[in-house]
Design an enzyme around this catalytic site. Structure first.
Site, mmCIF file in Angstrom:
data_model
loop_
_atom_site.group_PDB
_atom_site.id
_atom_site.type_symbol
_atom_site.label_atom_id
_atom_site.label_comp_id
_atom_site.label_asym_id
_atom_site.label_seq_id
_atom_site.Cartn_x
_atom_site.Cartn_y
_atom_site.Cartn_z
ATOM 1 C CD GLU A 181 113.213 71.446 -0.598
ATOM 2 O OE1 GLU A 181 113.871 71.009 0.341
ATOM 3 O OE2 GLU A 181 113.322 72.614 -1.002
ATOM 4 C CB CYS B 132 104.074 76.366 -1.328
ATOM 5 S SG CYS B 132 105.303 77.132 -2.361
ATOM 6 C CB CYS C 150 114.044 77.272 -11.775
ATOM 7 S SG CYS C 150 113.095 78.565 -12.608
ATOM 8 C CB CYS D 154 115.528 84.847 -10.193
ATOM 9 S SG CYS D 154 114.169 84.846 -11.387
ATOM 10 C CB CYS E 142 115.725 82.252 -6.851
ATOM 11 S SG CYS E 142 114.678 80.798 -6.664
ATOM 12 N N GLY F 217 110.680 75.975 -9.518
ATOM 13 C CA GLY F 217 110.368 75.988 -10.941
ATOM 14 C C GLY F 217 109.500 77.146 -11.385
ATOM 15 C CD GLU F 218 107.742 80.984 -14.568
ATOM 16 O OE1 GLU F 218 108.194 81.696 -13.658
ATOM 17 O OE2 GLU F 218 106.557 81.038 -14.953
ATOM 18 C CB SER G 99 103.992 82.526 -8.367
ATOM 19 O OG SER G 99 104.958 83.529 -8.175
ATOM 20 C CB SER H 237 108.518 87.072 -9.550
ATOM 21 O OG SER H 237 107.877 86.025 -8.857
ATOM 22 C CG LEU H 238 107.685 94.262 -11.048
ATOM 23 C CD1 LEU H 238 107.635 93.937 -12.531
ATOM 24 C CD2 LEU H 238 106.651 95.335 -10.703
ATOM 25 C CG HIS H 239 111.506 90.105 -7.628
ATOM 26 N ND1 HIS H 239 110.763 90.013 -6.475
ATOM 27 C CD2 HIS H 239 111.468 88.865 -8.173
ATOM 28 C CE1 HIS H 239 110.305 88.777 -6.340
ATOM 29 N NE2 HIS H 239 110.710 88.067 -7.358
ATOM 30 C CG ASN I 146 113.037 84.007 3.059
ATOM 31 O OD1 ASN I 146 112.928 84.396 4.213
ATOM 32 N ND2 ASN I 146 112.006 83.944 2.234
ATOM 33 C CB CYS J 77 109.846 82.973 -0.619
ATOM 34 S SG CYS J 77 108.154 83.167 -0.890
HETATM 35 N N1 SAH Z 1 109.053 80.884 -10.796
HETATM 36 C C1 SAH Z 1 107.928 81.458 -10.120
HETATM 37 C C2 SAH Z 1 107.603 80.788 -8.790
HETATM 38 C C3 SAH Z 1 108.743 80.620 -7.902
HETATM 39 S S1 SAH Z 1 109.126 81.295 -6.396
HETATM 40 C C4 SAH Z 1 108.154 82.936 -9.900
HETATM 41 O O1 SAH Z 1 109.236 83.414 -10.183
HETATM 42 O O2 SAH Z 1 107.225 83.621 -9.496
HETATM 43 C C5 SAH Z 1 107.949 82.201 -5.574
HETATM 44 C C6 SAH Z 1 108.456 83.600 -5.154
HETATM 45 O O3 SAH Z 1 109.586 83.573 -4.275
HETATM 46 C C7 SAH Z 1 108.884 84.435 -6.357
HETATM 47 O O4 SAH Z 1 108.359 85.723 -6.249
HETATM 48 C C8 SAH Z 1 110.380 84.455 -6.186
HETATM 49 O O5 SAH Z 1 110.959 85.527 -6.879
HETATM 50 C C9 SAH Z 1 110.513 84.559 -4.684
HETATM 51 N N2 SAH Z 1 111.859 84.251 -4.199
HETATM 52 C C10 SAH Z 1 112.823 83.524 -4.813
HETATM 53 N N3 SAH Z 1 113.933 83.476 -4.056
HETATM 54 C C11 SAH Z 1 113.681 84.163 -2.941
HETATM 55 C C12 SAH Z 1 114.428 84.441 -1.759
HETATM 56 N N4 SAH Z 1 115.649 83.941 -1.591
HETATM 57 N N5 SAH Z 1 113.854 85.188 -0.802
HETATM 58 C C13 SAH Z 1 112.584 85.629 -0.952
HETATM 59 N N6 SAH Z 1 111.817 85.391 -2.034
HETATM 60 C C14 SAH Z 1 112.359 84.672 -3.020
#
Ligand code: SAH
Length: 371
Positions: free
Chosen positions: A104, A117, A124, A128, A131, A172-173, A204, A226-228, A303, A346
């Protein structure tokens, strides 16, 4: 149309694709067929500035050359399986990349910019916890043609709307597909191609540290991480690549990256998950990691997607988290969800694929990621 009713085509066996080929290789290609090197520039202008992928329309090439190119090479874009328009102007393309795989691409218009985007892999491997793409598992790296093809295709369909920014935040990463992502980034920046500035192209990453360091020297574009989570214990659970490259090592690579970026900060993405990583105590721990560093924080309300076990943090928790960061002097924004009515936000990009293997962190995909 229900996703499962989509019939995906088989993988296409390939002629050489000139799409996504680095400029130097394109010059070499023309030299090899006894053509002048400036043909490379002509083709790049057609592809990346006029979005023309049909040799028949390339009127400044002789017709024997056009015929020869059509026989030897391909400029094929991934076929579009589905187009969706959100009420807020966001657009999404579902693209066929063969062998039952789809990816997508999302366009997000804003008053002062248009952000595309793009996806870098079918699925991937990083798994995570929150995701949708990770939930689907990994199939394969996209080729440079498939990655850049998303930009050409969207640019063509969006005319006159303009793509001013490109972010590798789709499926993807990107840093696990370094070999194919790097030439795409170079073409996005190249004045003979898309001519975007470095701060308008964002990679990212979930934290593929060796490739963050490599990117710093190869092509210092904007970096989002993507720290989280503010502790290894929590991040190990949410972003499993943390077990390989823990927070201290990741941040160290970020500060090194920022050294090469005259006054530009690294963006840290932080998805807010109800009751998991969204307390004021977590925010304070995050402050300790990022204070006085070239960092800004982008808070992302989670999301949801059908299979997810998490919930989005309630608004008061989002506000309190944000306020704690701001009070400590950090730059922090809360990302407004876009395109959520068409599952374009996202982490909702799943590509509607079948037969995808679940490849886990530590499997060959990460170990073998190209360099
Ligand atoms: N693999 C890369 C790019 C992918 S996604 C990365 O991890 O950065 C882009 C962003 O969306 C990342 O910060 C990811 O962690 C975040 N993301 C993934 N799933 C999500 C969700 N369900 N809700 C909100 N953000 C999400």
């Amino acid at each position: 149309m229900p996703a499962d009713s989509l019939t995906l085509s088989q993988p296409r066996l390939g002629k050489l694709s000139l799409l996504g080929l680095p400029a130097a290789n394109l010059v070499e290609f023309f030299e090899n067929i006894d053509e002048k090197p400036y043909r490379a520039r002509q083709i790049m202008r057609w592809l990346y500035q006029r979005y023309v992928t049909d040799y028949g329309e390339m009127t400044d090439l002789s017709s024997p050359l056009r015929k020869q190119l059509a026989e030897m090479t391909s400029l094929a874009l991934p076929p579009v399986l589905k187009r969706e328009h959100s009420d807020d102007g966001t657009r999404k393309w579902l693209l066929d990349v063969g062998a039952n795989q789809a990816i997508e691409t999302v366009y997000i218009p804003e008053p002062d910019r248009g952000t595309l985007c793009i996806s870098s892999q079918a699925g991937c491997a990083l798994d995570c916890a929150f995701c949708a793409t990770g939930y689907q598992g990994f199939n394969r790296n996209l080729t440079a043609a498939e990655i850049l093809g998303q930009v050409v295709l969207a640019a063509r369909e969006l005319t006159p709307a303009k793509i001013t920014n490109v972010v590798f935040m789709g499926m993807g990463e990107p840093l696990a597909n370094y070999r194919n992502v790097l030439p795409v980034v170079h073409l996005l920046l190249d004045d003979q191609a898309f001519g975007l500035s470095r701060r308008r192209v964002t990679i990212s990453t979930a934290g593929v540290v060796p490739h963050i360091l490599k990117l710093a020297t190869d092509c210092n574009v904007a970096l989002a991480v993507s720290l989280h989570a503010p502790t290894d214990e929590l991040r190990d659970r949410l972003v499993p690549i943390n077990k390989v490259h823990p927070i201290a090592e990741l941040l160290d690579s970020c500060w090194k990256y920022a050294e090469g970026q005259a006054s530009r900060s690294i963006t840290f993405e932080y998805v807010l998950l109800d009751g998991v990583n969204d307390s004021v105590a977590h925010a304070r721990q995050l402050v300790k990691l990022l204070r006085n560093k070239p960092a800004k924080v982008n808070l992302i309300p989670f999301n949801a997607f059908p299979e997810s076990e998490f919930r989005c943090s309630p608004q008061p928790a989002i506000d309190a988290f944000w306020q704690t960061l701001r009070n400590a002097g950090l730059i922090a924004t809360v990302r407004r969800p876009r395109g959520d009515d068409i599952a374009a936000a996202c982490g909702q990009l799943a590509g509607r694929v079948r037969d995808r293997q679940r490849v886990r962190l530590g499997d060959r995909v990460i170990g073998a990621s190209s360099s």
